[in-house]
Design a protein around this motif. Structure first.
Motif, short mmCIF file in Angstrom:
data_model
loop_
_atom_site.label_atom_id
_atom_site.label_comp_id
_atom_site.label_asym_id
_atom_site.label_seq_id
_atom_site.Cartn_x
_atom_site.Cartn_y
_atom_site.Cartn_z
N ASN A 73 109.53 -42.51 -4.00
CA ASN A 73 109.43 -43.75 -4.76
C ASN A 73 108.01 -44.32 -4.73
O ASN A 73 107.81 -45.51 -4.58
N ARG A 459 116.58 -27.12 -1.22
CA ARG A 459 117.21 -28.43 -1.09
C ARG A 459 117.30 -29.15 -2.42
O ARG A 459 117.61 -30.35 -2.47
N GLY A 460 116.95 -28.47 -3.50
CA GLY A 460 117.24 -29.01 -4.82
C GLY A 460 116.17 -29.87 -5.44
O GLY A 460 116.44 -30.58 -6.41
N MET A 461 114.95 -29.82 -4.97
CA MET A 461 113.93 -30.66 -5.60
C MET A 461 113.40 -29.98 -6.86
O MET A 461 112.83 -28.89 -6.80
N GLU A 466 107.92 -36.87 -11.03
CA GLU A 466 106.83 -37.73 -10.63
C GLU A 466 107.14 -38.43 -9.31
O GLU A 466 106.25 -38.78 -8.54
N THR A 467 108.43 -38.62 -9.05
CA THR A 467 108.81 -39.22 -7.79
C THR A 467 110.26 -38.85 -7.48
O THR A 467 110.92 -38.21 -8.29
N TYR A 468 110.71 -39.22 -6.29
CA TYR A 468 112.05 -38.79 -5.90
C TYR A 468 112.70 -39.85 -5.03
O TYR A 468 112.04 -40.69 -4.42
N ASN A 469 114.03 -39.77 -5.01
CA ASN A 469 114.85 -40.68 -4.24
C ASN A 469 114.70 -40.40 -2.74
O ASN A 469 114.65 -39.24 -2.33
N ALA A 470 114.62 -41.45 -1.94
CA ALA A 470 114.33 -41.26 -0.52
C ALA A 470 115.48 -40.58 0.23
O ALA A 470 115.27 -40.03 1.31
#
Ligand code: HEM
Ligand SMILES: [Cu+2]
Ligand SMILES: [Cu+2]
Lengths: 558, 264
Positions: A73, A459-461, A466-470
């Motif tokens: 985030n 792990r599915g990234m 541009e950003t990711y859930n913590a």
């Protein structure tokens, strides 16, 4: 025959041949030489330096991305800027750095020297290629100056996202024109080098005595001729869609977006080998010289290169397994088959080192970096070649890790080449001390950046986010990856500093500092205009070695 | 022995999935591991051995060997990899047929529409779940569109793009499938473990690609039946920024309202 025998009387160690000036009078130097020279060595250097600048610029973009991703985030850059960054990073790295650095930079500099030619077949055409290439680089960068920013759809620009309605503004057009120009430049270089290799080989330099590097460049050039025109055509079609209301890729008007993917990857996969084969060649030369041995399985090596080239034309749809629109078993079988000639190369490289006397200098260390990293990238490639596994891993960070291992493996070979041929180009050696430090930092930083990304992918990234859930379990691995990127950056700075400071201050190298085997070591460092005053007899694929070590000729038979 | 089988059963880092198909994917992944770990170690070992053993040390006056060919050896390392590749291909081929199998009569068929930047799930009775994420904060899952489906039943998903290329991706399904304008993509999924799984678009689709997320809510069949019976035909549950569309059923035939256009 008598002629050849007379020539053997020349000694090639520590001997300084007189320069052969064809044109009397003052010669252009400095900026004028850079602009006007048709000398393949000058043009080769132009390419090498320009490509390194592109590497620096694209590397900075990589650091921007890694900084954005270091915590979840994050708002270091906006979505659009991030999308610009990975698009132009990937585009520069592939079209302006990795490809031209090897096939145009080292290719230009070394191919004529290695086959005993005075220059390329079409020297002025060669100069034009460079300027087209620089034009392409400039247009790609110019995208950042436009109101909507540079292209933001990734380096394979899938239609219809690239259509005018979804990507308005000149950024996308500059991307098309920029890549188009580098493509044209590549095609011109290919024509030039192929002609040179076929027509300008020195007496005695039959095809099966050419260094592996020249063979690999030759096959690369044919791949360019097969692949780039398809890309240029696809770009023309997209341009028509964008500006002339064409319907090639607009589904609502009867067009076929999937057609873009087929055209693009028909170019795109051979492009992967256009990027890899020259580095294979570089590494082969260094391994042989530093082990003081002939290339093991020379003809098998050439056969492997040819079959990689041939197979690479029939695997494009392995990038499209998840489209549900390709014949999976065919493309899987072809892709898996490529592992076989690649494996042959690995065993030949090991065979080349076997029972040699290996000098473990910086150039050789970079080659070992290449071997280990390319091996790893190759193995993950066999995994991704299987459609069922690609269904799981497609477009995740596993793929990002895979192709960076392959590409940066290649770049390691390229840096090895820089250390190896720098004395030929400048007459001086780069510092071994700084070289080893640079290698250690790059190797460590690189692995720290990209090894964790395999796990991120599992792990599915997804890539290109541009950003990711913590809460996804990606935080720690991303942090490691970003730290690794900074370490790599320091290593690149050390290497760049070594490169520029050794230019004037490096240890004087002499003509043949590594006890080289191929013809480029038979002329002075740097070579004079039109290269050779005299050539040693060419009776094997390592004429300079034969002349210097008549007691250690290649054993015949097996 | 126990430890050995433990090692052989390792997933080589792969997560386990929650579907009936993922079994094939993981088998293949393990098989790849069995081949690639030893081969990788062998090659790396040979390289390390060669470098350390044949390295020239100060005062070393060995002469390098000058051999170049060894045809039997070269043939060996051509043929063995060919065989390995053929074996891998064989296993892959059979797994592929299982993973891509499509049932003639699935228990539930749901249409999954992707658009910039959200999802729309259309059920047989006309019920629609639609939504986009909160573009300002990726840390909240509140507004995400939810794909509800029963466990232990074959669910057929028909994935359609309303604008550009997107990809339907749920990590726990170990599966990706693209949404491409002009291409009809259908696949079956049979989830064995009820639960809430995050999903996400996995193909760059423009500015808010990173935010194009959704949730899959897998319920036991009875629970699903109850949920489904409670969803009136042609109802819309909206989420996120497209709340404006609440109650507007015409949207079912006009995805354009959400993406701005369907032109592509
Ligand atoms: C230290 C060096 C490098 C770092 C830290 C780095 C980092 C990155 C990052 C963060 C991305 C974006 C991933 C994503 O968002 O999906 C990326 C993409 C990419 N990189 Fe690199 N990179 C490096 C070197 C290279 C090199 C040397 C090459 C090629 C020779 C390369 C080629 C690419 C390509 C082709 C892409 C894909 C771009 C796209 O998605 O359109 N990178 N890299
Ligand atoms: Cu490919
Ligand atoms: Cu997307």
């Amino acid at each position: 025959m008598t002629l050849l025998e007379q020539r053997t009387s020349i000694t090639f160690e520590g001997h300084e041949p007189n320069l052969m000036e064809i044109v009397p009078g003052p010669r252009p130097h400095g900026i004028l030489k850079y602009v006007t020279s048709t000398d393949h060595k000058q043009i080769g250097l132009n390419y090498l330096i320009t490509a390194m600048i592109a590497f620096g610029v694209a590397g900075l973009m990589a650091l921007v991305m890694r900084t954005q991703l270091i915590v979840p985030n994050n708002h270091f850059v906006s979505e659009n800027v991030y999308n610009e960054m990975f698009t132009i990073h990937g585009t520069l790295m592939l079209f302006v750095f990795a490809g031209p650095f090897a096939f145009a930079g080292f290719g230009n500099y070394l191919v004529p020297l290695m086959i005993g030619a005075p220059d390329m077949a079409f020297p002025r055409f060669n100069n034009l290629s460079y300027w087209l290439y620089l034009g392409g680089f400039s247009l790609l960068m110019a995208g950042f100056l436009t109101n909507n920013g540079a292209a933001q759809f990734g380096w394979f620009g899938y239609a219809p996202l690239t259509e005018a309605i979804h990507s308005p503004g000149p950024g996308a057009d500059l991307w098309l024109a920029g890549i188009g120009l580098t493509g044209l430049s590549g095609i011109f270089t290919a024509v030039n080098i192929i002609t040179t290799v076929f027509t300008l080989r020195a007496p005695g330099m039959v095809m099966f005595r050419m260094p592996i590097f020249v063979w690999n460049i030759l096959v690369t050039m044919f791949l360019i001729l097969l692949a780039f025109p398809v890309l240029t055509s696809a770009f023309a079609m997209l341009w028509i869609d964008r500006h002339l209301n064409g319907d090639f890729f607009r589904a609502a008007h009867g067009g076929q977006p999937i057609l873009w993917q087929n055209l693009f990857w028909f170019f795109g996969h051979p492009e992967v080998y256009i990027l890899a084969l020259p580095y294979f060649g570089i590494v082969t030369e260094i391994l042989a010289t530093m082990s003081r041995k002939p290339v093991f399985g020379y003809k098998g090596m050439i056969a492997a290169t040819l079959s990689i080239g041939a197979l690479s034309m029939g695997v494009w749809a392995h990038h499209m397994y998840t489209t549900g629109a390709v014949l999976l078993p065919f493309f899987a079988a072809m892709s898996l088959l490529i592992a076989v000639p690649t494996g042959i190369k690995f065993f030949n490289w090991i065979g080349t080192m076997w029972r040699g006397t290996i000098v473990l200098n910086t150039a050789m260390l970079f080659c070992l970096g290449f071997l280990s990293m390319f091996l790893f990238g190759g193995i993950t490639g066999v995994i991704l070649a299987q459609p069922v596994l690609d269904f799981q891993l497609h477009n995740t960070y596993f793929v990002v890790a895979h192709f960076h291992y392959v590409l940066l493996g290649g770049i390691m070979g390229g840096l090895g080449g820089l250390y190896y041929w720098y004395p030929k180009m400048t007459g001086r050696k780069m510092s071994e001390k700084w070289g080893k430090l640079g290698f250690a930092l790059i190797f460590l930083g690189f692995n720290l950046t990209f090894f964790p990304q395999h796990d991120l992918g599992l792990r599915g990234m997804p890539r290109r986010i541009e950003t990711y859930n913590a809460g996804m379990g990606w935080n720690f691995l991303n942090e490691l990856s970003s730290i690794g990127a900074y370490i790599t950056g320091v290593g690149v700075l050390v290497t760049a500093w070594n490169f520029f400071s050794s230019w004037r201050k490096g240890e004087i190298a002499g003509d043949n500092p590594w006890d080289g085997q191929t013809l480029e070591w038979a002329c002075s460092s740097p070579p004079p205009d039109h290269n050779f005053e005299a050539l040693p007899p060419i009776r094997s694929e390592r004429p300079v070695w034969d002349a210097n070590h008549p007691d250690m000729l290649t054993e015949v038979g097996h | 022995m126990h430890q050995l089988t433990g090692l052989l059963a390792t997933n080589f880092g792969s997560p386990s999935g929650v579907t009936t198909q993922d079994h094939y994917t993981r088998e293949l992944w393990r098989l790849s591991g069995y081949f690639s770990v030893p081969i990788g170690l062998l090659v790396l070992g040979l390289i390390a051995y060669a470098v350390l053993r044949y390295r020239r040390r100060p005062g070393d006056d060995r002469k390098p060997a000058q051999f170049q060919y060894h045809i039997p050896l070269e043939a060996t390392y051509t043929i063995i990899p060919l065989v390995i590749v053929a074996v891998i291909f064989g296993f892959m081929y059979s797994a592929e047929n299982h993973v891509n199998k499509i049932a003639a009569k699935p228990a539930v068929a749901i249409t999954v529409d992707g658009f910039q930047w959200g999802w729309r799930f259309v059920y047989p009775n006309g019920h629609v779940q639609i939504g986009t994420a909160d573009y300002n904060n990726i840390n909240t899952n509140n507004d995400l569109p939810v794909l509800v489906m029963p466990s232990n039943e074959t669910v057929q998903l028909h994935v359609v793009s309303l604008d550009v290329v997107h990809t339907f991706y749920v990590k726990e399904f170990l599966f990706n499938r693209d949404l491409i304008p002009g291409i009809n993509n259908v696949f079956d999924i049979n989830v064995t473990k009820p639960g809430l799984y995050p999903g996400q678009c996995n193909n760059i689709c423009g500015e808010y690609h990173a935010y194009m997320r959704f949730l899959v809510d897998v319920m036991a069949p009875a629970q699903y039946k109850a949920w489904y019976a409670n969803q009136p035909a042609c109802s819309i549950t909206t989420a996120g920024v497209s709340a404006i569309q609440k109650g507007n059923c015409s949207v079912i035939n006009a995805g354009s309202n959400f993406s701005g256009n369907t032109q592509g």
